[in-house]
Design a protein around this motif. Structure first.
Motif, mmCIF file in Angstrom:
data_model
loop_
_atom_site.group_PDB
_atom_site.id
_atom_site.type_symbol
_atom_site.label_atom_id
_atom_site.label_comp_id
_atom_site.label_asym_id
_atom_site.label_seq_id
_atom_site.Cartn_x
_atom_site.Cartn_y
_atom_site.Cartn_z
ATOM 1 N N PHE A 49 -12.488 -8.888 -6.872
ATOM 2 C CA PHE A 49 -13.700 -9.443 -7.488
ATOM 3 C C PHE A 49 -14.015 -10.813 -6.910
ATOM 4 C CE2 PHE A 49 -16.317 -10.439 -11.422
ATOM 5 C CZ PHE A 49 -17.227 -9.414 -11.217
ATOM 6 N N ARG A 50 -13.766 -10.944 -5.570
ATOM 7 C CA ARG A 50 -13.995 -12.164 -4.801
ATOM 8 C C ARG A 50 -13.179 -13.341 -5.328
ATOM 9 N NH1 ARG A 50 -20.104 -12.499 -2.511
ATOM 10 N NH2 ARG A 50 -19.023 -14.062 -1.263
ATOM 11 N N GLN A 51 -11.965 -13.037 -5.791
ATOM 12 C CA GLN A 51 -11.013 -14.049 -6.241
ATOM 13 C C GLN A 51 -9.801 -14.041 -5.306
ATOM 14 O OE1 GLN A 51 -11.590 -16.246 -8.891
ATOM 15 N NE2 GLN A 51 -13.628 -15.329 -8.697
ATOM 16 N N PRO A 52 -8.961 -15.084 -5.332
ATOM 17 C CA PRO A 52 -7.803 -15.157 -4.434
ATOM 18 C C PRO A 52 -6.761 -14.079 -4.717
ATOM 19 C CG PRO A 52 -8.375 -17.323 -5.294
ATOM 20 C CD PRO A 52 -9.168 -16.327 -6.098
ATOM 21 N N ALA A 53 -5.889 -13.877 -3.739
ATOM 22 C CA ALA A 53 -4.798 -12.905 -3.869
ATOM 23 C C ALA A 53 -3.540 -13.455 -3.221
ATOM 24 C CB ALA A 53 -5.178 -11.566 -3.232
ATOM 25 N N VAL A 54 -2.398 -13.082 -3.799
ATOM 26 C CA VAL A 54 -1.085 -13.344 -3.207
ATOM 27 C C VAL A 54 -0.562 -12.010 -2.704
ATOM 28 C CG1 VAL A 54 1.256 -14.179 -3.600
ATOM 29 C CG2 VAL A 54 -0.675 -15.287 -4.757
ATOM 30 N N GLN A 55 -0.132 -11.970 -1.455
ATOM 31 C CA GLN A 55 0.228 -10.707 -0.818
ATOM 32 C C GLN A 55 1.538 -10.848 -0.056
ATOM 33 O OE1 GLN A 55 -3.301 -10.432 1.645
ATOM 34 N NE2 GLN A 55 -4.450 -9.358 0.052
ATOM 35 N N GLY A 56 2.244 -9.750 0.093
ATOM 36 C CA GLY A 56 3.479 -9.799 0.862
ATOM 37 C C GLY A 56 4.148 -8.458 0.949
ATOM 38 N N GLY A 57 5.078 -8.350 1.897
ATOM 39 C CA GLY A 57 5.785 -7.088 2.059
ATOM 40 C C GLY A 57 6.972 -7.222 2.981
ATOM 41 N N PHE A 58 7.661 -6.086 3.164
ATOM 42 C CA PHE A 58 8.854 -6.019 3.997
ATOM 43 C C PHE A 58 8.776 -4.778 4.877
ATOM 44 C CE2 PHE A 58 10.000 -8.369 0.199
ATOM 45 C CZ PHE A 58 10.709 -9.453 0.697
ATOM 46 N N ASP A 59 9.384 -4.877 6.066
ATOM 47 C CA ASP A 59 9.383 -3.763 7.002
ATOM 48 C C ASP A 59 10.765 -3.575 7.605
ATOM 49 O OD1 ASP A 59 6.346 -2.974 7.528
ATOM 50 O OD2 ASP A 59 6.455 -5.148 7.337
ATOM 51 N N TYR A 60 11.116 -2.319 7.825
ATOM 52 C CA TYR A 60 12.314 -1.970 8.574
ATOM 53 C C TYR A 60 11.896 -1.165 9.795
ATOM 54 C CZ TYR A 60 16.139 0.910 10.237
ATOM 55 O OH TYR A 60 17.039 1.552 11.053
ATOM 56 N N ALA A 61 12.428 -1.514 10.967
ATOM 57 C CA ALA A 61 12.106 -0.792 12.191
ATOM 58 C C ALA A 61 13.391 -0.446 12.937
ATOM 59 C CB ALA A 61 11.189 -1.616 13.080
ATOM 60 N N HIS A 62 13.433 0.753 13.500
ATOM 61 C CA HIS A 62 14.556 1.198 14.318
ATOM 62 C C HIS A 62 14.139 1.141 15.781
ATOM 63 C CE1 HIS A 62 17.516 4.028 16.083
ATOM 64 N NE2 HIS A 62 18.307 3.531 15.148
ATOM 65 N N SER A 63 15.075 0.890 16.658
ATOM 66 C CA SER A 63 14.764 0.761 18.075
ATOM 67 C C SER A 63 14.169 2.032 18.667
ATOM 68 C CB SER A 63 16.022 0.364 18.856
ATOM 69 O OG SER A 63 17.065 1.316 18.646
ATOM 70 N N SER A 64 14.376 3.162 18.001
ATOM 71 C CA SER A 64 13.798 4.426 18.476
ATOM 72 C C SER A 64 12.287 4.476 18.292
ATOM 73 C CB SER A 64 14.433 5.602 17.732
ATOM 74 O OG SER A 64 14.120 5.540 16.351
ATOM 75 N N GLY A 65 11.746 3.611 17.399
ATOM 76 C CA GLY A 65 10.319 3.593 17.132
ATOM 77 C C GLY A 65 9.955 3.940 15.700
ATOM 78 N N PHE A 66 10.907 4.475 14.947
ATOM 79 C CA PHE A 66 10.627 4.802 13.545
ATOM 80 C C PHE A 66 10.622 3.540 12.686
ATOM 81 C CE2 PHE A 66 12.156 8.900 15.130
ATOM 82 C CZ PHE A 66 11.193 9.757 14.603
ATOM 83 N N TYR A 67 9.770 3.534 11.656
ATOM 84 C CA TYR A 67 9.682 2.381 10.770
ATOM 85 C C TYR A 67 9.245 2.817 9.375
ATOM 86 C CZ TYR A 67 4.641 2.844 11.526
ATOM 87 O OH TYR A 67 3.356 3.332 11.578
ATOM 88 N N VAL A 68 9.576 1.994 8.385
ATOM 89 C CA VAL A 68 9.091 2.166 7.014
ATOM 90 C C VAL A 68 8.787 0.777 6.469
ATOM 91 C CG1 VAL A 68 10.334 4.309 6.528
ATOM 92 C CG2 VAL A 68 11.432 2.110 6.061
ATOM 93 N N GLY A 69 7.916 0.712 5.459
ATOM 94 C CA GLY A 69 7.598 -0.589 4.909
ATOM 95 C C GLY A 69 6.879 -0.518 3.582
ATOM 96 N N ASN A 70 6.700 -1.682 3.012
ATOM 97 C CA ASN A 70 6.017 -1.842 1.725
ATOM 98 C C ASN A 70 5.186 -3.119 1.788
ATOM 99 O OD1 ASN A 70 6.812 -3.663 -1.033
ATOM 100 N ND2 ASN A 70 5.548 -1.855 -1.328
ATOM 101 N N TRP A 71 3.954 -3.042 1.251
ATOM 102 C CA TRP A 71 3.068 -4.199 1.196
ATOM 103 C C TRP A 71 2.393 -4.212 -0.166
ATOM 104 C CZ3 TRP A 71 -2.109 -5.215 0.457
ATOM 105 C CH2 TRP A 71 -2.572 -6.478 0.874
ATOM 106 N N ASN A 72 2.204 -5.416 -0.733
ATOM 107 C CA ASN A 72 1.704 -5.532 -2.110
ATOM 108 C C ASN A 72 0.649 -6.629 -2.217
ATOM 109 O OD1 ASN A 72 4.136 -3.862 -3.334
ATOM 110 N ND2 ASN A 72 5.021 -5.453 -2.029
ATOM 111 N N SER A 73 -0.277 -6.449 -3.167
ATOM 112 C CA SER A 73 -1.287 -7.465 -3.431
ATOM 113 C C SER A 73 -1.785 -7.310 -4.852
ATOM 114 C CB SER A 73 -2.467 -7.312 -2.462
ATOM 115 O OG SER A 73 -3.505 -8.239 -2.775
ATOM 116 N N ASN A 74 -2.168 -8.428 -5.460
ATOM 117 C CA ASN A 74 -2.870 -8.315 -6.734
ATOM 118 C C ASN A 74 -4.285 -7.798 -6.467
ATOM 119 O OD1 ASN A 74 -3.064 -11.304 -5.759
ATOM 120 N ND2 ASN A 74 -4.832 -11.073 -7.144
ATOM 121 N N VAL A 75 -4.836 -7.055 -7.426
ATOM 122 C CA VAL A 75 -6.211 -6.552 -7.364
ATOM 123 C C VAL A 75 -6.876 -6.847 -8.696
ATOM 124 C CG1 VAL A 75 -5.712 -4.753 -5.666
ATOM 125 C CG2 VAL A 75 -5.507 -4.236 -8.113
ATOM 126 N N SER A 76 -8.177 -6.626 -8.767
ATOM 127 C CA SER A 76 -8.928 -6.934 -9.986
ATOM 128 C C SER A 76 -9.106 -5.695 -10.850
ATOM 129 C CB SER A 76 -10.295 -7.500 -9.620
ATOM 130 O OG SER A 76 -11.105 -7.631 -10.767
#
Length: 245
Positions: A49-76
């Motif tokens: 709703f055009r207000q500020p947000a705090v956002q962040g996440g974490f990622d894991y990556a393997h040298s083979s190219g596979f990866y998984v992750g999570n990202w989060n943010s507040n919403v209105s």
């Protein structure tokens, strides 16, 4: 991934290490990111709703190219009834087609705890995606394999985007983005969005400024809980402070 501001921050943080050809890619790597933005824009439309947000996440990556992750943010809750947070869960595989051409395929799940549309339908959405990158340019395609954010019979909605990032000065990145969202079986819901951004890595954090907008004819007005409306898809400047670690 869908957040260009985070992507620019991560690129800036790793630009130095990529310059050393002798560096060995670790078998396992864990990274994180944290940012504060003046407005959370997803595909050009404000989720806060055009207000500020705090956002962040974490990622894991393997040298083979596979990866998984999570990202989060507040919403209105004005945009997501009874919702206050977005949690993204994703996984995929990155690989080189040639030394200069990279590819990325994966799946992304958008989860909104407690949020629901009238009648109990959820906003939760699953997309599969694929992208091809060449030097400064990345072309990405995403396709919803569920209803698109609760819209009835919208399975198969898709989004195509072109992104370009150029280092115009030391630790300073100029970014361009254009995308088109097609929403199946929903009248007047398809649109084009755009973004022009500039970000500089100051070491302690990356500070960015972006101009974001869409071509939605009604400018995306959303009714707030206070009875006022805001044009959540109109052109606006978005300031960000982010850190990758």
């Amino acid at each position: 991934m869908k957040k260009l501001i985070i992507a620019v921050a991560v690129m800036g943080a790793f630009a130095g290490s990529m310059a050393h050809a002798e560096d060995v890619i670790p078998e396992h790597s864990f990274t994180g990111n944290l940012s504060v933005v003046s407005d959370y824009r997803f595909r050009g439309v404000s989720q806060t709703f055009r207000q500020p947000a705090v956002q962040g996440g974490f990622d894991y990556a393997h040298s083979s190219g596979f990866y998984v992750g999570n990202w989060n943010s507040n919403v209105s809750g004005n945009s997501f009834t009874d919702g206050s947070i977005e949690m993204d869960l994703y996984g995929g595989y990155k690989f080189n087609i040639t030394p200069d051409v990279t590819a990325d395929v994966g799946v992304l799940y958008y989860y909104y705890p407690g949020a629901q549309i009238l009648g109990g339908k959820k906003y939760n959405t699953t997309e599969v995606y694929g992208s091809v990158g060449y030097k400064w340019f990345t072309l990405k395609y995403s396709n919803a394999v569920s209803d698109f954010f609760g819209a009835p019979d919208s399975n198969g909605s898709d989004y195509i985007e072109l992104n370009a990032n150029f280092e115009v000065m030391d630790k300073t990145t100029l970014g361009f983005h254009v995308g088109h969202q097609k929403v199946k079986n929903v009248d007047n819901a398809s649109y084009t969005d755009y973004k022009l951004s500039l970000a500089r890595d100051f070491g302690f954090a990356t500070i960015g400024l972006a101009v974001v907008g869409t071509d939605l004819n009604n400018d995306g007005p959303v009714l707030g809980s206070n009875g006022k409306t805001k044009k959540t898809a109109g052109t606006a400047a978005v300031l960000s402070i982010s850190k990758a670690f």
